[in-house]
Design an enzyme around this catalytic site. Structure first.
Site, PDB file in Angstrom:
ATOM      1  N   HIS A 365       0.814  -1.206   0.000  1.00 31.61           N
ATOM      2  CA  HIS A 365       0.000   0.000   0.000  1.00 31.61           C
ATOM      3  C   HIS A 365       0.855   1.266   0.000  1.00 31.61           C
ATOM      4  CE1 HIS A 365      -3.564  -2.441   0.614  1.00 31.61           C
ATOM      5  NE2 HIS A 365      -4.244  -1.359   0.341  1.00 31.61           N
ATOM      6  N   ARG A 472      -9.874   1.497  -5.106  1.00 31.30           N
ATOM      7  CA  ARG A 472      -9.629   0.681  -3.923  1.00 31.30           C
ATOM      8  C   ARG A 472     -10.246   1.371  -2.710  1.00 31.30           C
ATOM      9  NH1 ARG A 472      -4.697   1.228  -6.754  1.00 31.30           N
ATOM     10  NH2 ARG A 472      -3.889  -0.730  -7.601  1.00 31.30           N
ATOM     11  N   ARG A 508     -14.141  -1.221  -6.023  1.00 32.11           N
ATOM     12  CA  ARG A 508     -13.842  -2.551  -5.496  1.00 32.11           C
ATOM     13  C   ARG A 508     -14.142  -2.543  -3.999  1.00 32.11           C
ATOM     14  NH1 ARG A 508      -7.761  -4.669  -5.503  1.00 32.11           N
ATOM     15  NH2 ARG A 508      -7.642  -3.278  -3.709  1.00 32.11           N
ATOM     16  N   GLU A 607      -8.832 -13.266  -9.556  1.00 37.49           N
ATOM     17  CA  GLU A 607      -7.529 -13.200  -8.908  1.00 37.49           C
ATOM     18  C   GLU A 607      -7.037 -14.575  -8.470  1.00 37.49           C
ATOM     19  OE1 GLU A 607      -7.112  -9.258  -6.507  1.00 37.49           O
ATOM     20  OE2 GLU A 607      -9.163  -9.968  -6.194  1.00 37.49           O
ATOM     21  N   ASN A 630      -2.080  -8.593 -10.129  1.00 42.52           N
ATOM     22  CA  ASN A 630      -1.144  -8.731  -9.011  1.00 42.52           C
ATOM     23  C   ASN A 630      -1.308 -10.067  -8.303  1.00 42.52           C
ATOM     24  OD1 ASN A 630      -0.364  -6.152  -9.647  1.00 42.52           O
ATOM     25  ND2 ASN A 630      -1.329  -5.183  -7.892  1.00 42.52           N
ATOM     26  N   CYS A 678      -6.847  -5.108 -14.627  1.00 39.86           N
ATOM     27  CA  CYS A 678      -6.263  -4.037 -13.819  1.00 39.86           C
ATOM     28  C   CYS A 678      -5.063  -4.611 -13.078  1.00 39.86           C
ATOM     29  CB  CYS A 678      -7.289  -3.471 -12.825  1.00 39.86           C
ATOM     30  SG  CYS A 678      -7.938  -4.687 -11.658  1.00 39.86           S
TER      31      CYS A 678
END
Length: 754
Positions: A365, A472, A508, A607, A630, A678
């Site tokens: 983060h 986010r 999200r 994911e 990610n 993304c």
């Protein structure tokens, strides 16, 4: 003669006077060892300096042969001095010659000495030397003597670290010139920056090492300890209904450390010996850092991290205003071992030219916030904080992943040339802002913005982004020690929608757990947090918290469209349960306010590979699917993206990953599910090229990537390239990335990487 507290105070007072005197470094060190030997009633006192090679050279002594200074060298694996250096902790031995690590050096004349006391000289968590005391008789050094010698070692650290051993034999003891250093790291936010180092950790100036009035210092320390305990107790005193049954063991352990009387007494002992409150804490911090570097046990490392964090918190309390370093330089580069998103946001308006982090991952983060701020950032730089001094000039090359410490004129000139070239590229990207991301053969691609902070939305217009493809929502939770209220969430989401008028915004829902530990709930630390209790699993187990967020999103939308997607769904049932809660909140809001969103679109994030084989069951339920690169790639390759040693071992531009995404693309088209992507990979023009070739026409990325990706798309003849791309994917060679780069060059595709 018994060694006692008055002797300690006398030693520290005399040492303070000696450190304030002018004079050559060599003579000052000679005076220091004589002072220590006489006050501690030691027959020998010596100082060893650790050279870049790792060897330890004798640089000052009282009691050994003078000619040994500058000539006696020990390897880090040799003798008791080497043992102290390796362990980074004090050693007191009653009869040194009988110890298995004892090494006799005849040139020093130390054979008649038996009792040995050695302490490491620490700076920035690394051992830079060793301070020793010896006696002819066999004796046991007491805890007070050990503590005093450690304190003296801390005071000596600044002097010792700057000595050039090459000049010791001429009696001048020249200070060592800090030389150019080049360090490598991972690029977290691309760019170039130049400025003076500002250390994030509180810095204790040498002038503040000693207490002017011990009673006042003791009272300052006591008040700071009370303030620390109170702040931590306040963090713990969260309403039980909010916490529910969540584990509190980790925070409770942290709290117990803060209340540990032995830690507080250790700090008070330092003040009683003549140190300032700050210096006493700094001594403890140096010891914790040195032990942390050699600790292998995960539990011990966590505890040492906690202790160092407590040391830093206490220093900030003593410094006032949270002890945050003042950014006074026009050009500053922030240097930190670790940074949380809230800490980094404190520097948002400080005009930083670069950010450097020792312990971090590109998907952390702190890294995401750095990208939001648009500040060139490097992370994962091993030994960063031990190689840089406050005020050092730095060049942050966050294009090549290189940090230049104390650059020379030639490097600076090259840096200026690079900045000029980068400015030209940025101007070319800015010229594309209002032009569509359309391929040469007419395929439109939506380029969206990844965001998590309000300030991210300021780049919507300047980049020409088509909307927000990923907002986010967890940052509002992570930067606060308490859970945000419903109204606070509503206001944030409303401001986000207001900043993107007429453009889509995809929210999200909470993605907490794993590396995103919520301060207010203190999630239990897990051995494999990425695979643990996180994201949609966490949200569905905290339905009150989850429903409050959904209600806030619905209220913020009012009668306008609302788009929501759920993270890290592994099985369709998780998506159905989350969507059911969303629709219940829509009905509840409509009944209580008379308003409902004009249109609701619900998506799912891919994911985990498991979900890719359940897309048929999501047909008609999920309007769109967004590939979260990610997490998907770390699970696909079983490589933890938060572990530096393996974080670069997964590559989306590989045949296996692209074949998997090709399968996902075909499944989505079959079942009528819109596709987007993304994450970090979409910001690479080569990875984006692969996504577009696989049929993805909606990509979300950081603001700085939109220009390069748009240029790539506008140079692409998609139909022609796709045919050759699919053929290469079916028949890849050993260097597949190079194969694709050659293919892109053949088709005239403009890639930022090349």
């Amino acid at each position: 003669m018994a060694y006692n507290l008055p002797a300690t105070r006398l030693l520290m007072n005399r040492l303070r006077q000696m450190m304030a005197e002018d004079g050559e470094t060599r003579s000052r060190l000679d005076n220091v060892v004589r002072l220590i030997a006489s006050t501690m009633v030691a027959d020998v006192c010596s100082i060893y300096l650790r050279e870049p090679s790792g060897q330890l050279i004798l640089i000052a002594t009282e009691g050994l042969k003078p000619e040994a200074v500058g000539n006696t060298r020990l390897s880090s694996s040799e003798g008791l001095v080497g043992l102290v250096s390796r362990r980074a902790e004090p050693m007191a031995i009653q009869d040194a010659p009988r110890h298995p690590s004892f090494s006799y050096r005849p040139e020093t004349g130390e054979d008649p000495f038996h009792a040995f006391l050695g302490v490491p000289i620490l700076r920035g968590g690394r051992v830079i030397g060793v301070l020793t005391a010896q006696n002819r008789t066999e004796r046991v050094y007491g805890d007070e003597e050990i503590d005093t010698l450690q304190t003296i070692a801390m005071v000596l650290a600044e002097i010792v670290d700057r000595i050039d051993p090459e000049h010791l034999d001429n009696g001048h003891g020249h200070q060592r010139t800090r030389k150019l250093a080049t360090l490598r790291g991972r690029v977290f936010c691309e760019g170039l920056g130049y400025g003076r180092a500002v250390l994030h950790d509180p810095v204790v100036p040498a002038a503040k090492f000693f207490a002017g009035d011990q009673e006042i210092e003791a009272e300052r320390l006591t008040r700071a300890l009370i303030g620390l305990k109170t702040s931590i107790d306040r963090m713990m005193a969260i309403d039980g209904a909010v916490l529910g049954d969540d584990p509190r063991d980790v925070m409770e352990t942290y709290r117990l450390l803060a209340h540990d009387p032995s830690w507080a007494e250790k700090l008070q002992e330092g003040v009683r010996s003549g140190l300032s409150a700050e210096a006493s804490i700094d001594r403890a911090r140096r010891e914790h850092r040195a032990r942390l570097q050699s600790a292998r046990d995960p539990y011990l490392r966590e505890r040492l991290h906690d202790l160092e964090d407590l040391d830093n918190r206490l220093l900030r309390i003593l410094g006032g205003d949270d002890g945050r370093p003042e950014i006074s330089e026009e050009r500053s580069v922030l240097v930190a071992r670790r940074l949380g998103p809230a800490e980094l946001l404190e520097y948002a308006n400080a005009g930083l030219r670069g950010i450097l982090m020792e312990e971090a991952a590109a998907s952390s983060h702190a890294a995401i916030v750095a990208r939001a701020l648009g500040i060139p950032t490097l992370g994962g730089i091993e030994g960063l904080t031990t190689r840089i001094d406050q005020g050092d000039w730095l060049i942050v090359d966050a294009e090549q992943g290189v940090l230049h410490v104390r650059p020379d004129d030639a490097l600076y000139d090259a840096y200026k040339d690079r900045v000029a070239l980068r400015s030209e590229r940025q101007a070319a990207y800015a010229a594309l802002r209002n032009k569509p991301a359309r391929t040469r053969d007419g395929t439109d691609v939506s380029l969206m913005l990844n965001a998590g902070l309000e300030l991210d939305l300021d780049t919507l217009e300047q980049t020409g982004a088509d909307g927000v493809g990923l907002f986010r929502t967890e940052f509002q939770f992570l930067v606060s020690e308490t859970l945000p209220r419903l109204d606070d969430q509503v206001q944030l989401y409303r401001r986000v929608l207001d900043k993107a008028p007429g453009k889509p915004v995809i929210f999200r829902t909470l993605d907490l757990g794993g590396d995103k530990v919520l301060p207010a709930l203190n999630l239990q630390r897990e051995e494999n947090p990425a695979l643990g209790w996180r994201s949609i699993r966490f949200a569905l187990d905290h339905r009150g918290l989850f429903r409050r967020q959904l209600r806030a999103l619905i209220r913020a939308a009012g009668e306008n469209p609302l788009t929501v997607m759920f993270p890290m769904v592994t099985v369709p049932q998780e998506f159905f349960a989350a969507k059911d809660l969303l629709m219940k909140e829509v009905e509840w809001t409509a009944e209580t306010t008379g308003k409902r969103p004009s249109r609701i679109e619900v998506g799912v994030m891919l994911e985990t590979p498991a979900l890719a084989f359940s897309l048929k069951e999501l047909a008609g339920e999920a309007e769109f699917l967004s590939v979260g690169t990610n997490d998907l790639m770390q699970f696909f390759y079983a490589a933890d993206r938060m572990t530096p040693s393996v974080s670069d071992r997964y590559d989306l531009v590989s045949p296996s990953a692209l074949r998997f995404l090709k399968m996902v693309s075909e499944e989505c088209r079959t079942h009528g599910i819109r596709m987007s992507a993304c994450g970090e990979a979409t910001g690479s023009s080569l990875s984006a090229l692969c996504f577009v070739a696989l049929g993805f026409t909606n990509l979300s990325m950081s603001a700085g990537s939109i220009g390069p990706v748009k240029r790539m798309i506008r140079s692409l003849d998609l139909a022609a390239f796709r045919a050759d791309f699919i053929e290469a994917l079916d028949k890849p060679n050993d260097a597949f990335r190079n194969q694709l780069l050659a293919l892109a060059a053949e088709h005239g595709v403009e890639l930022a990487e090349g």
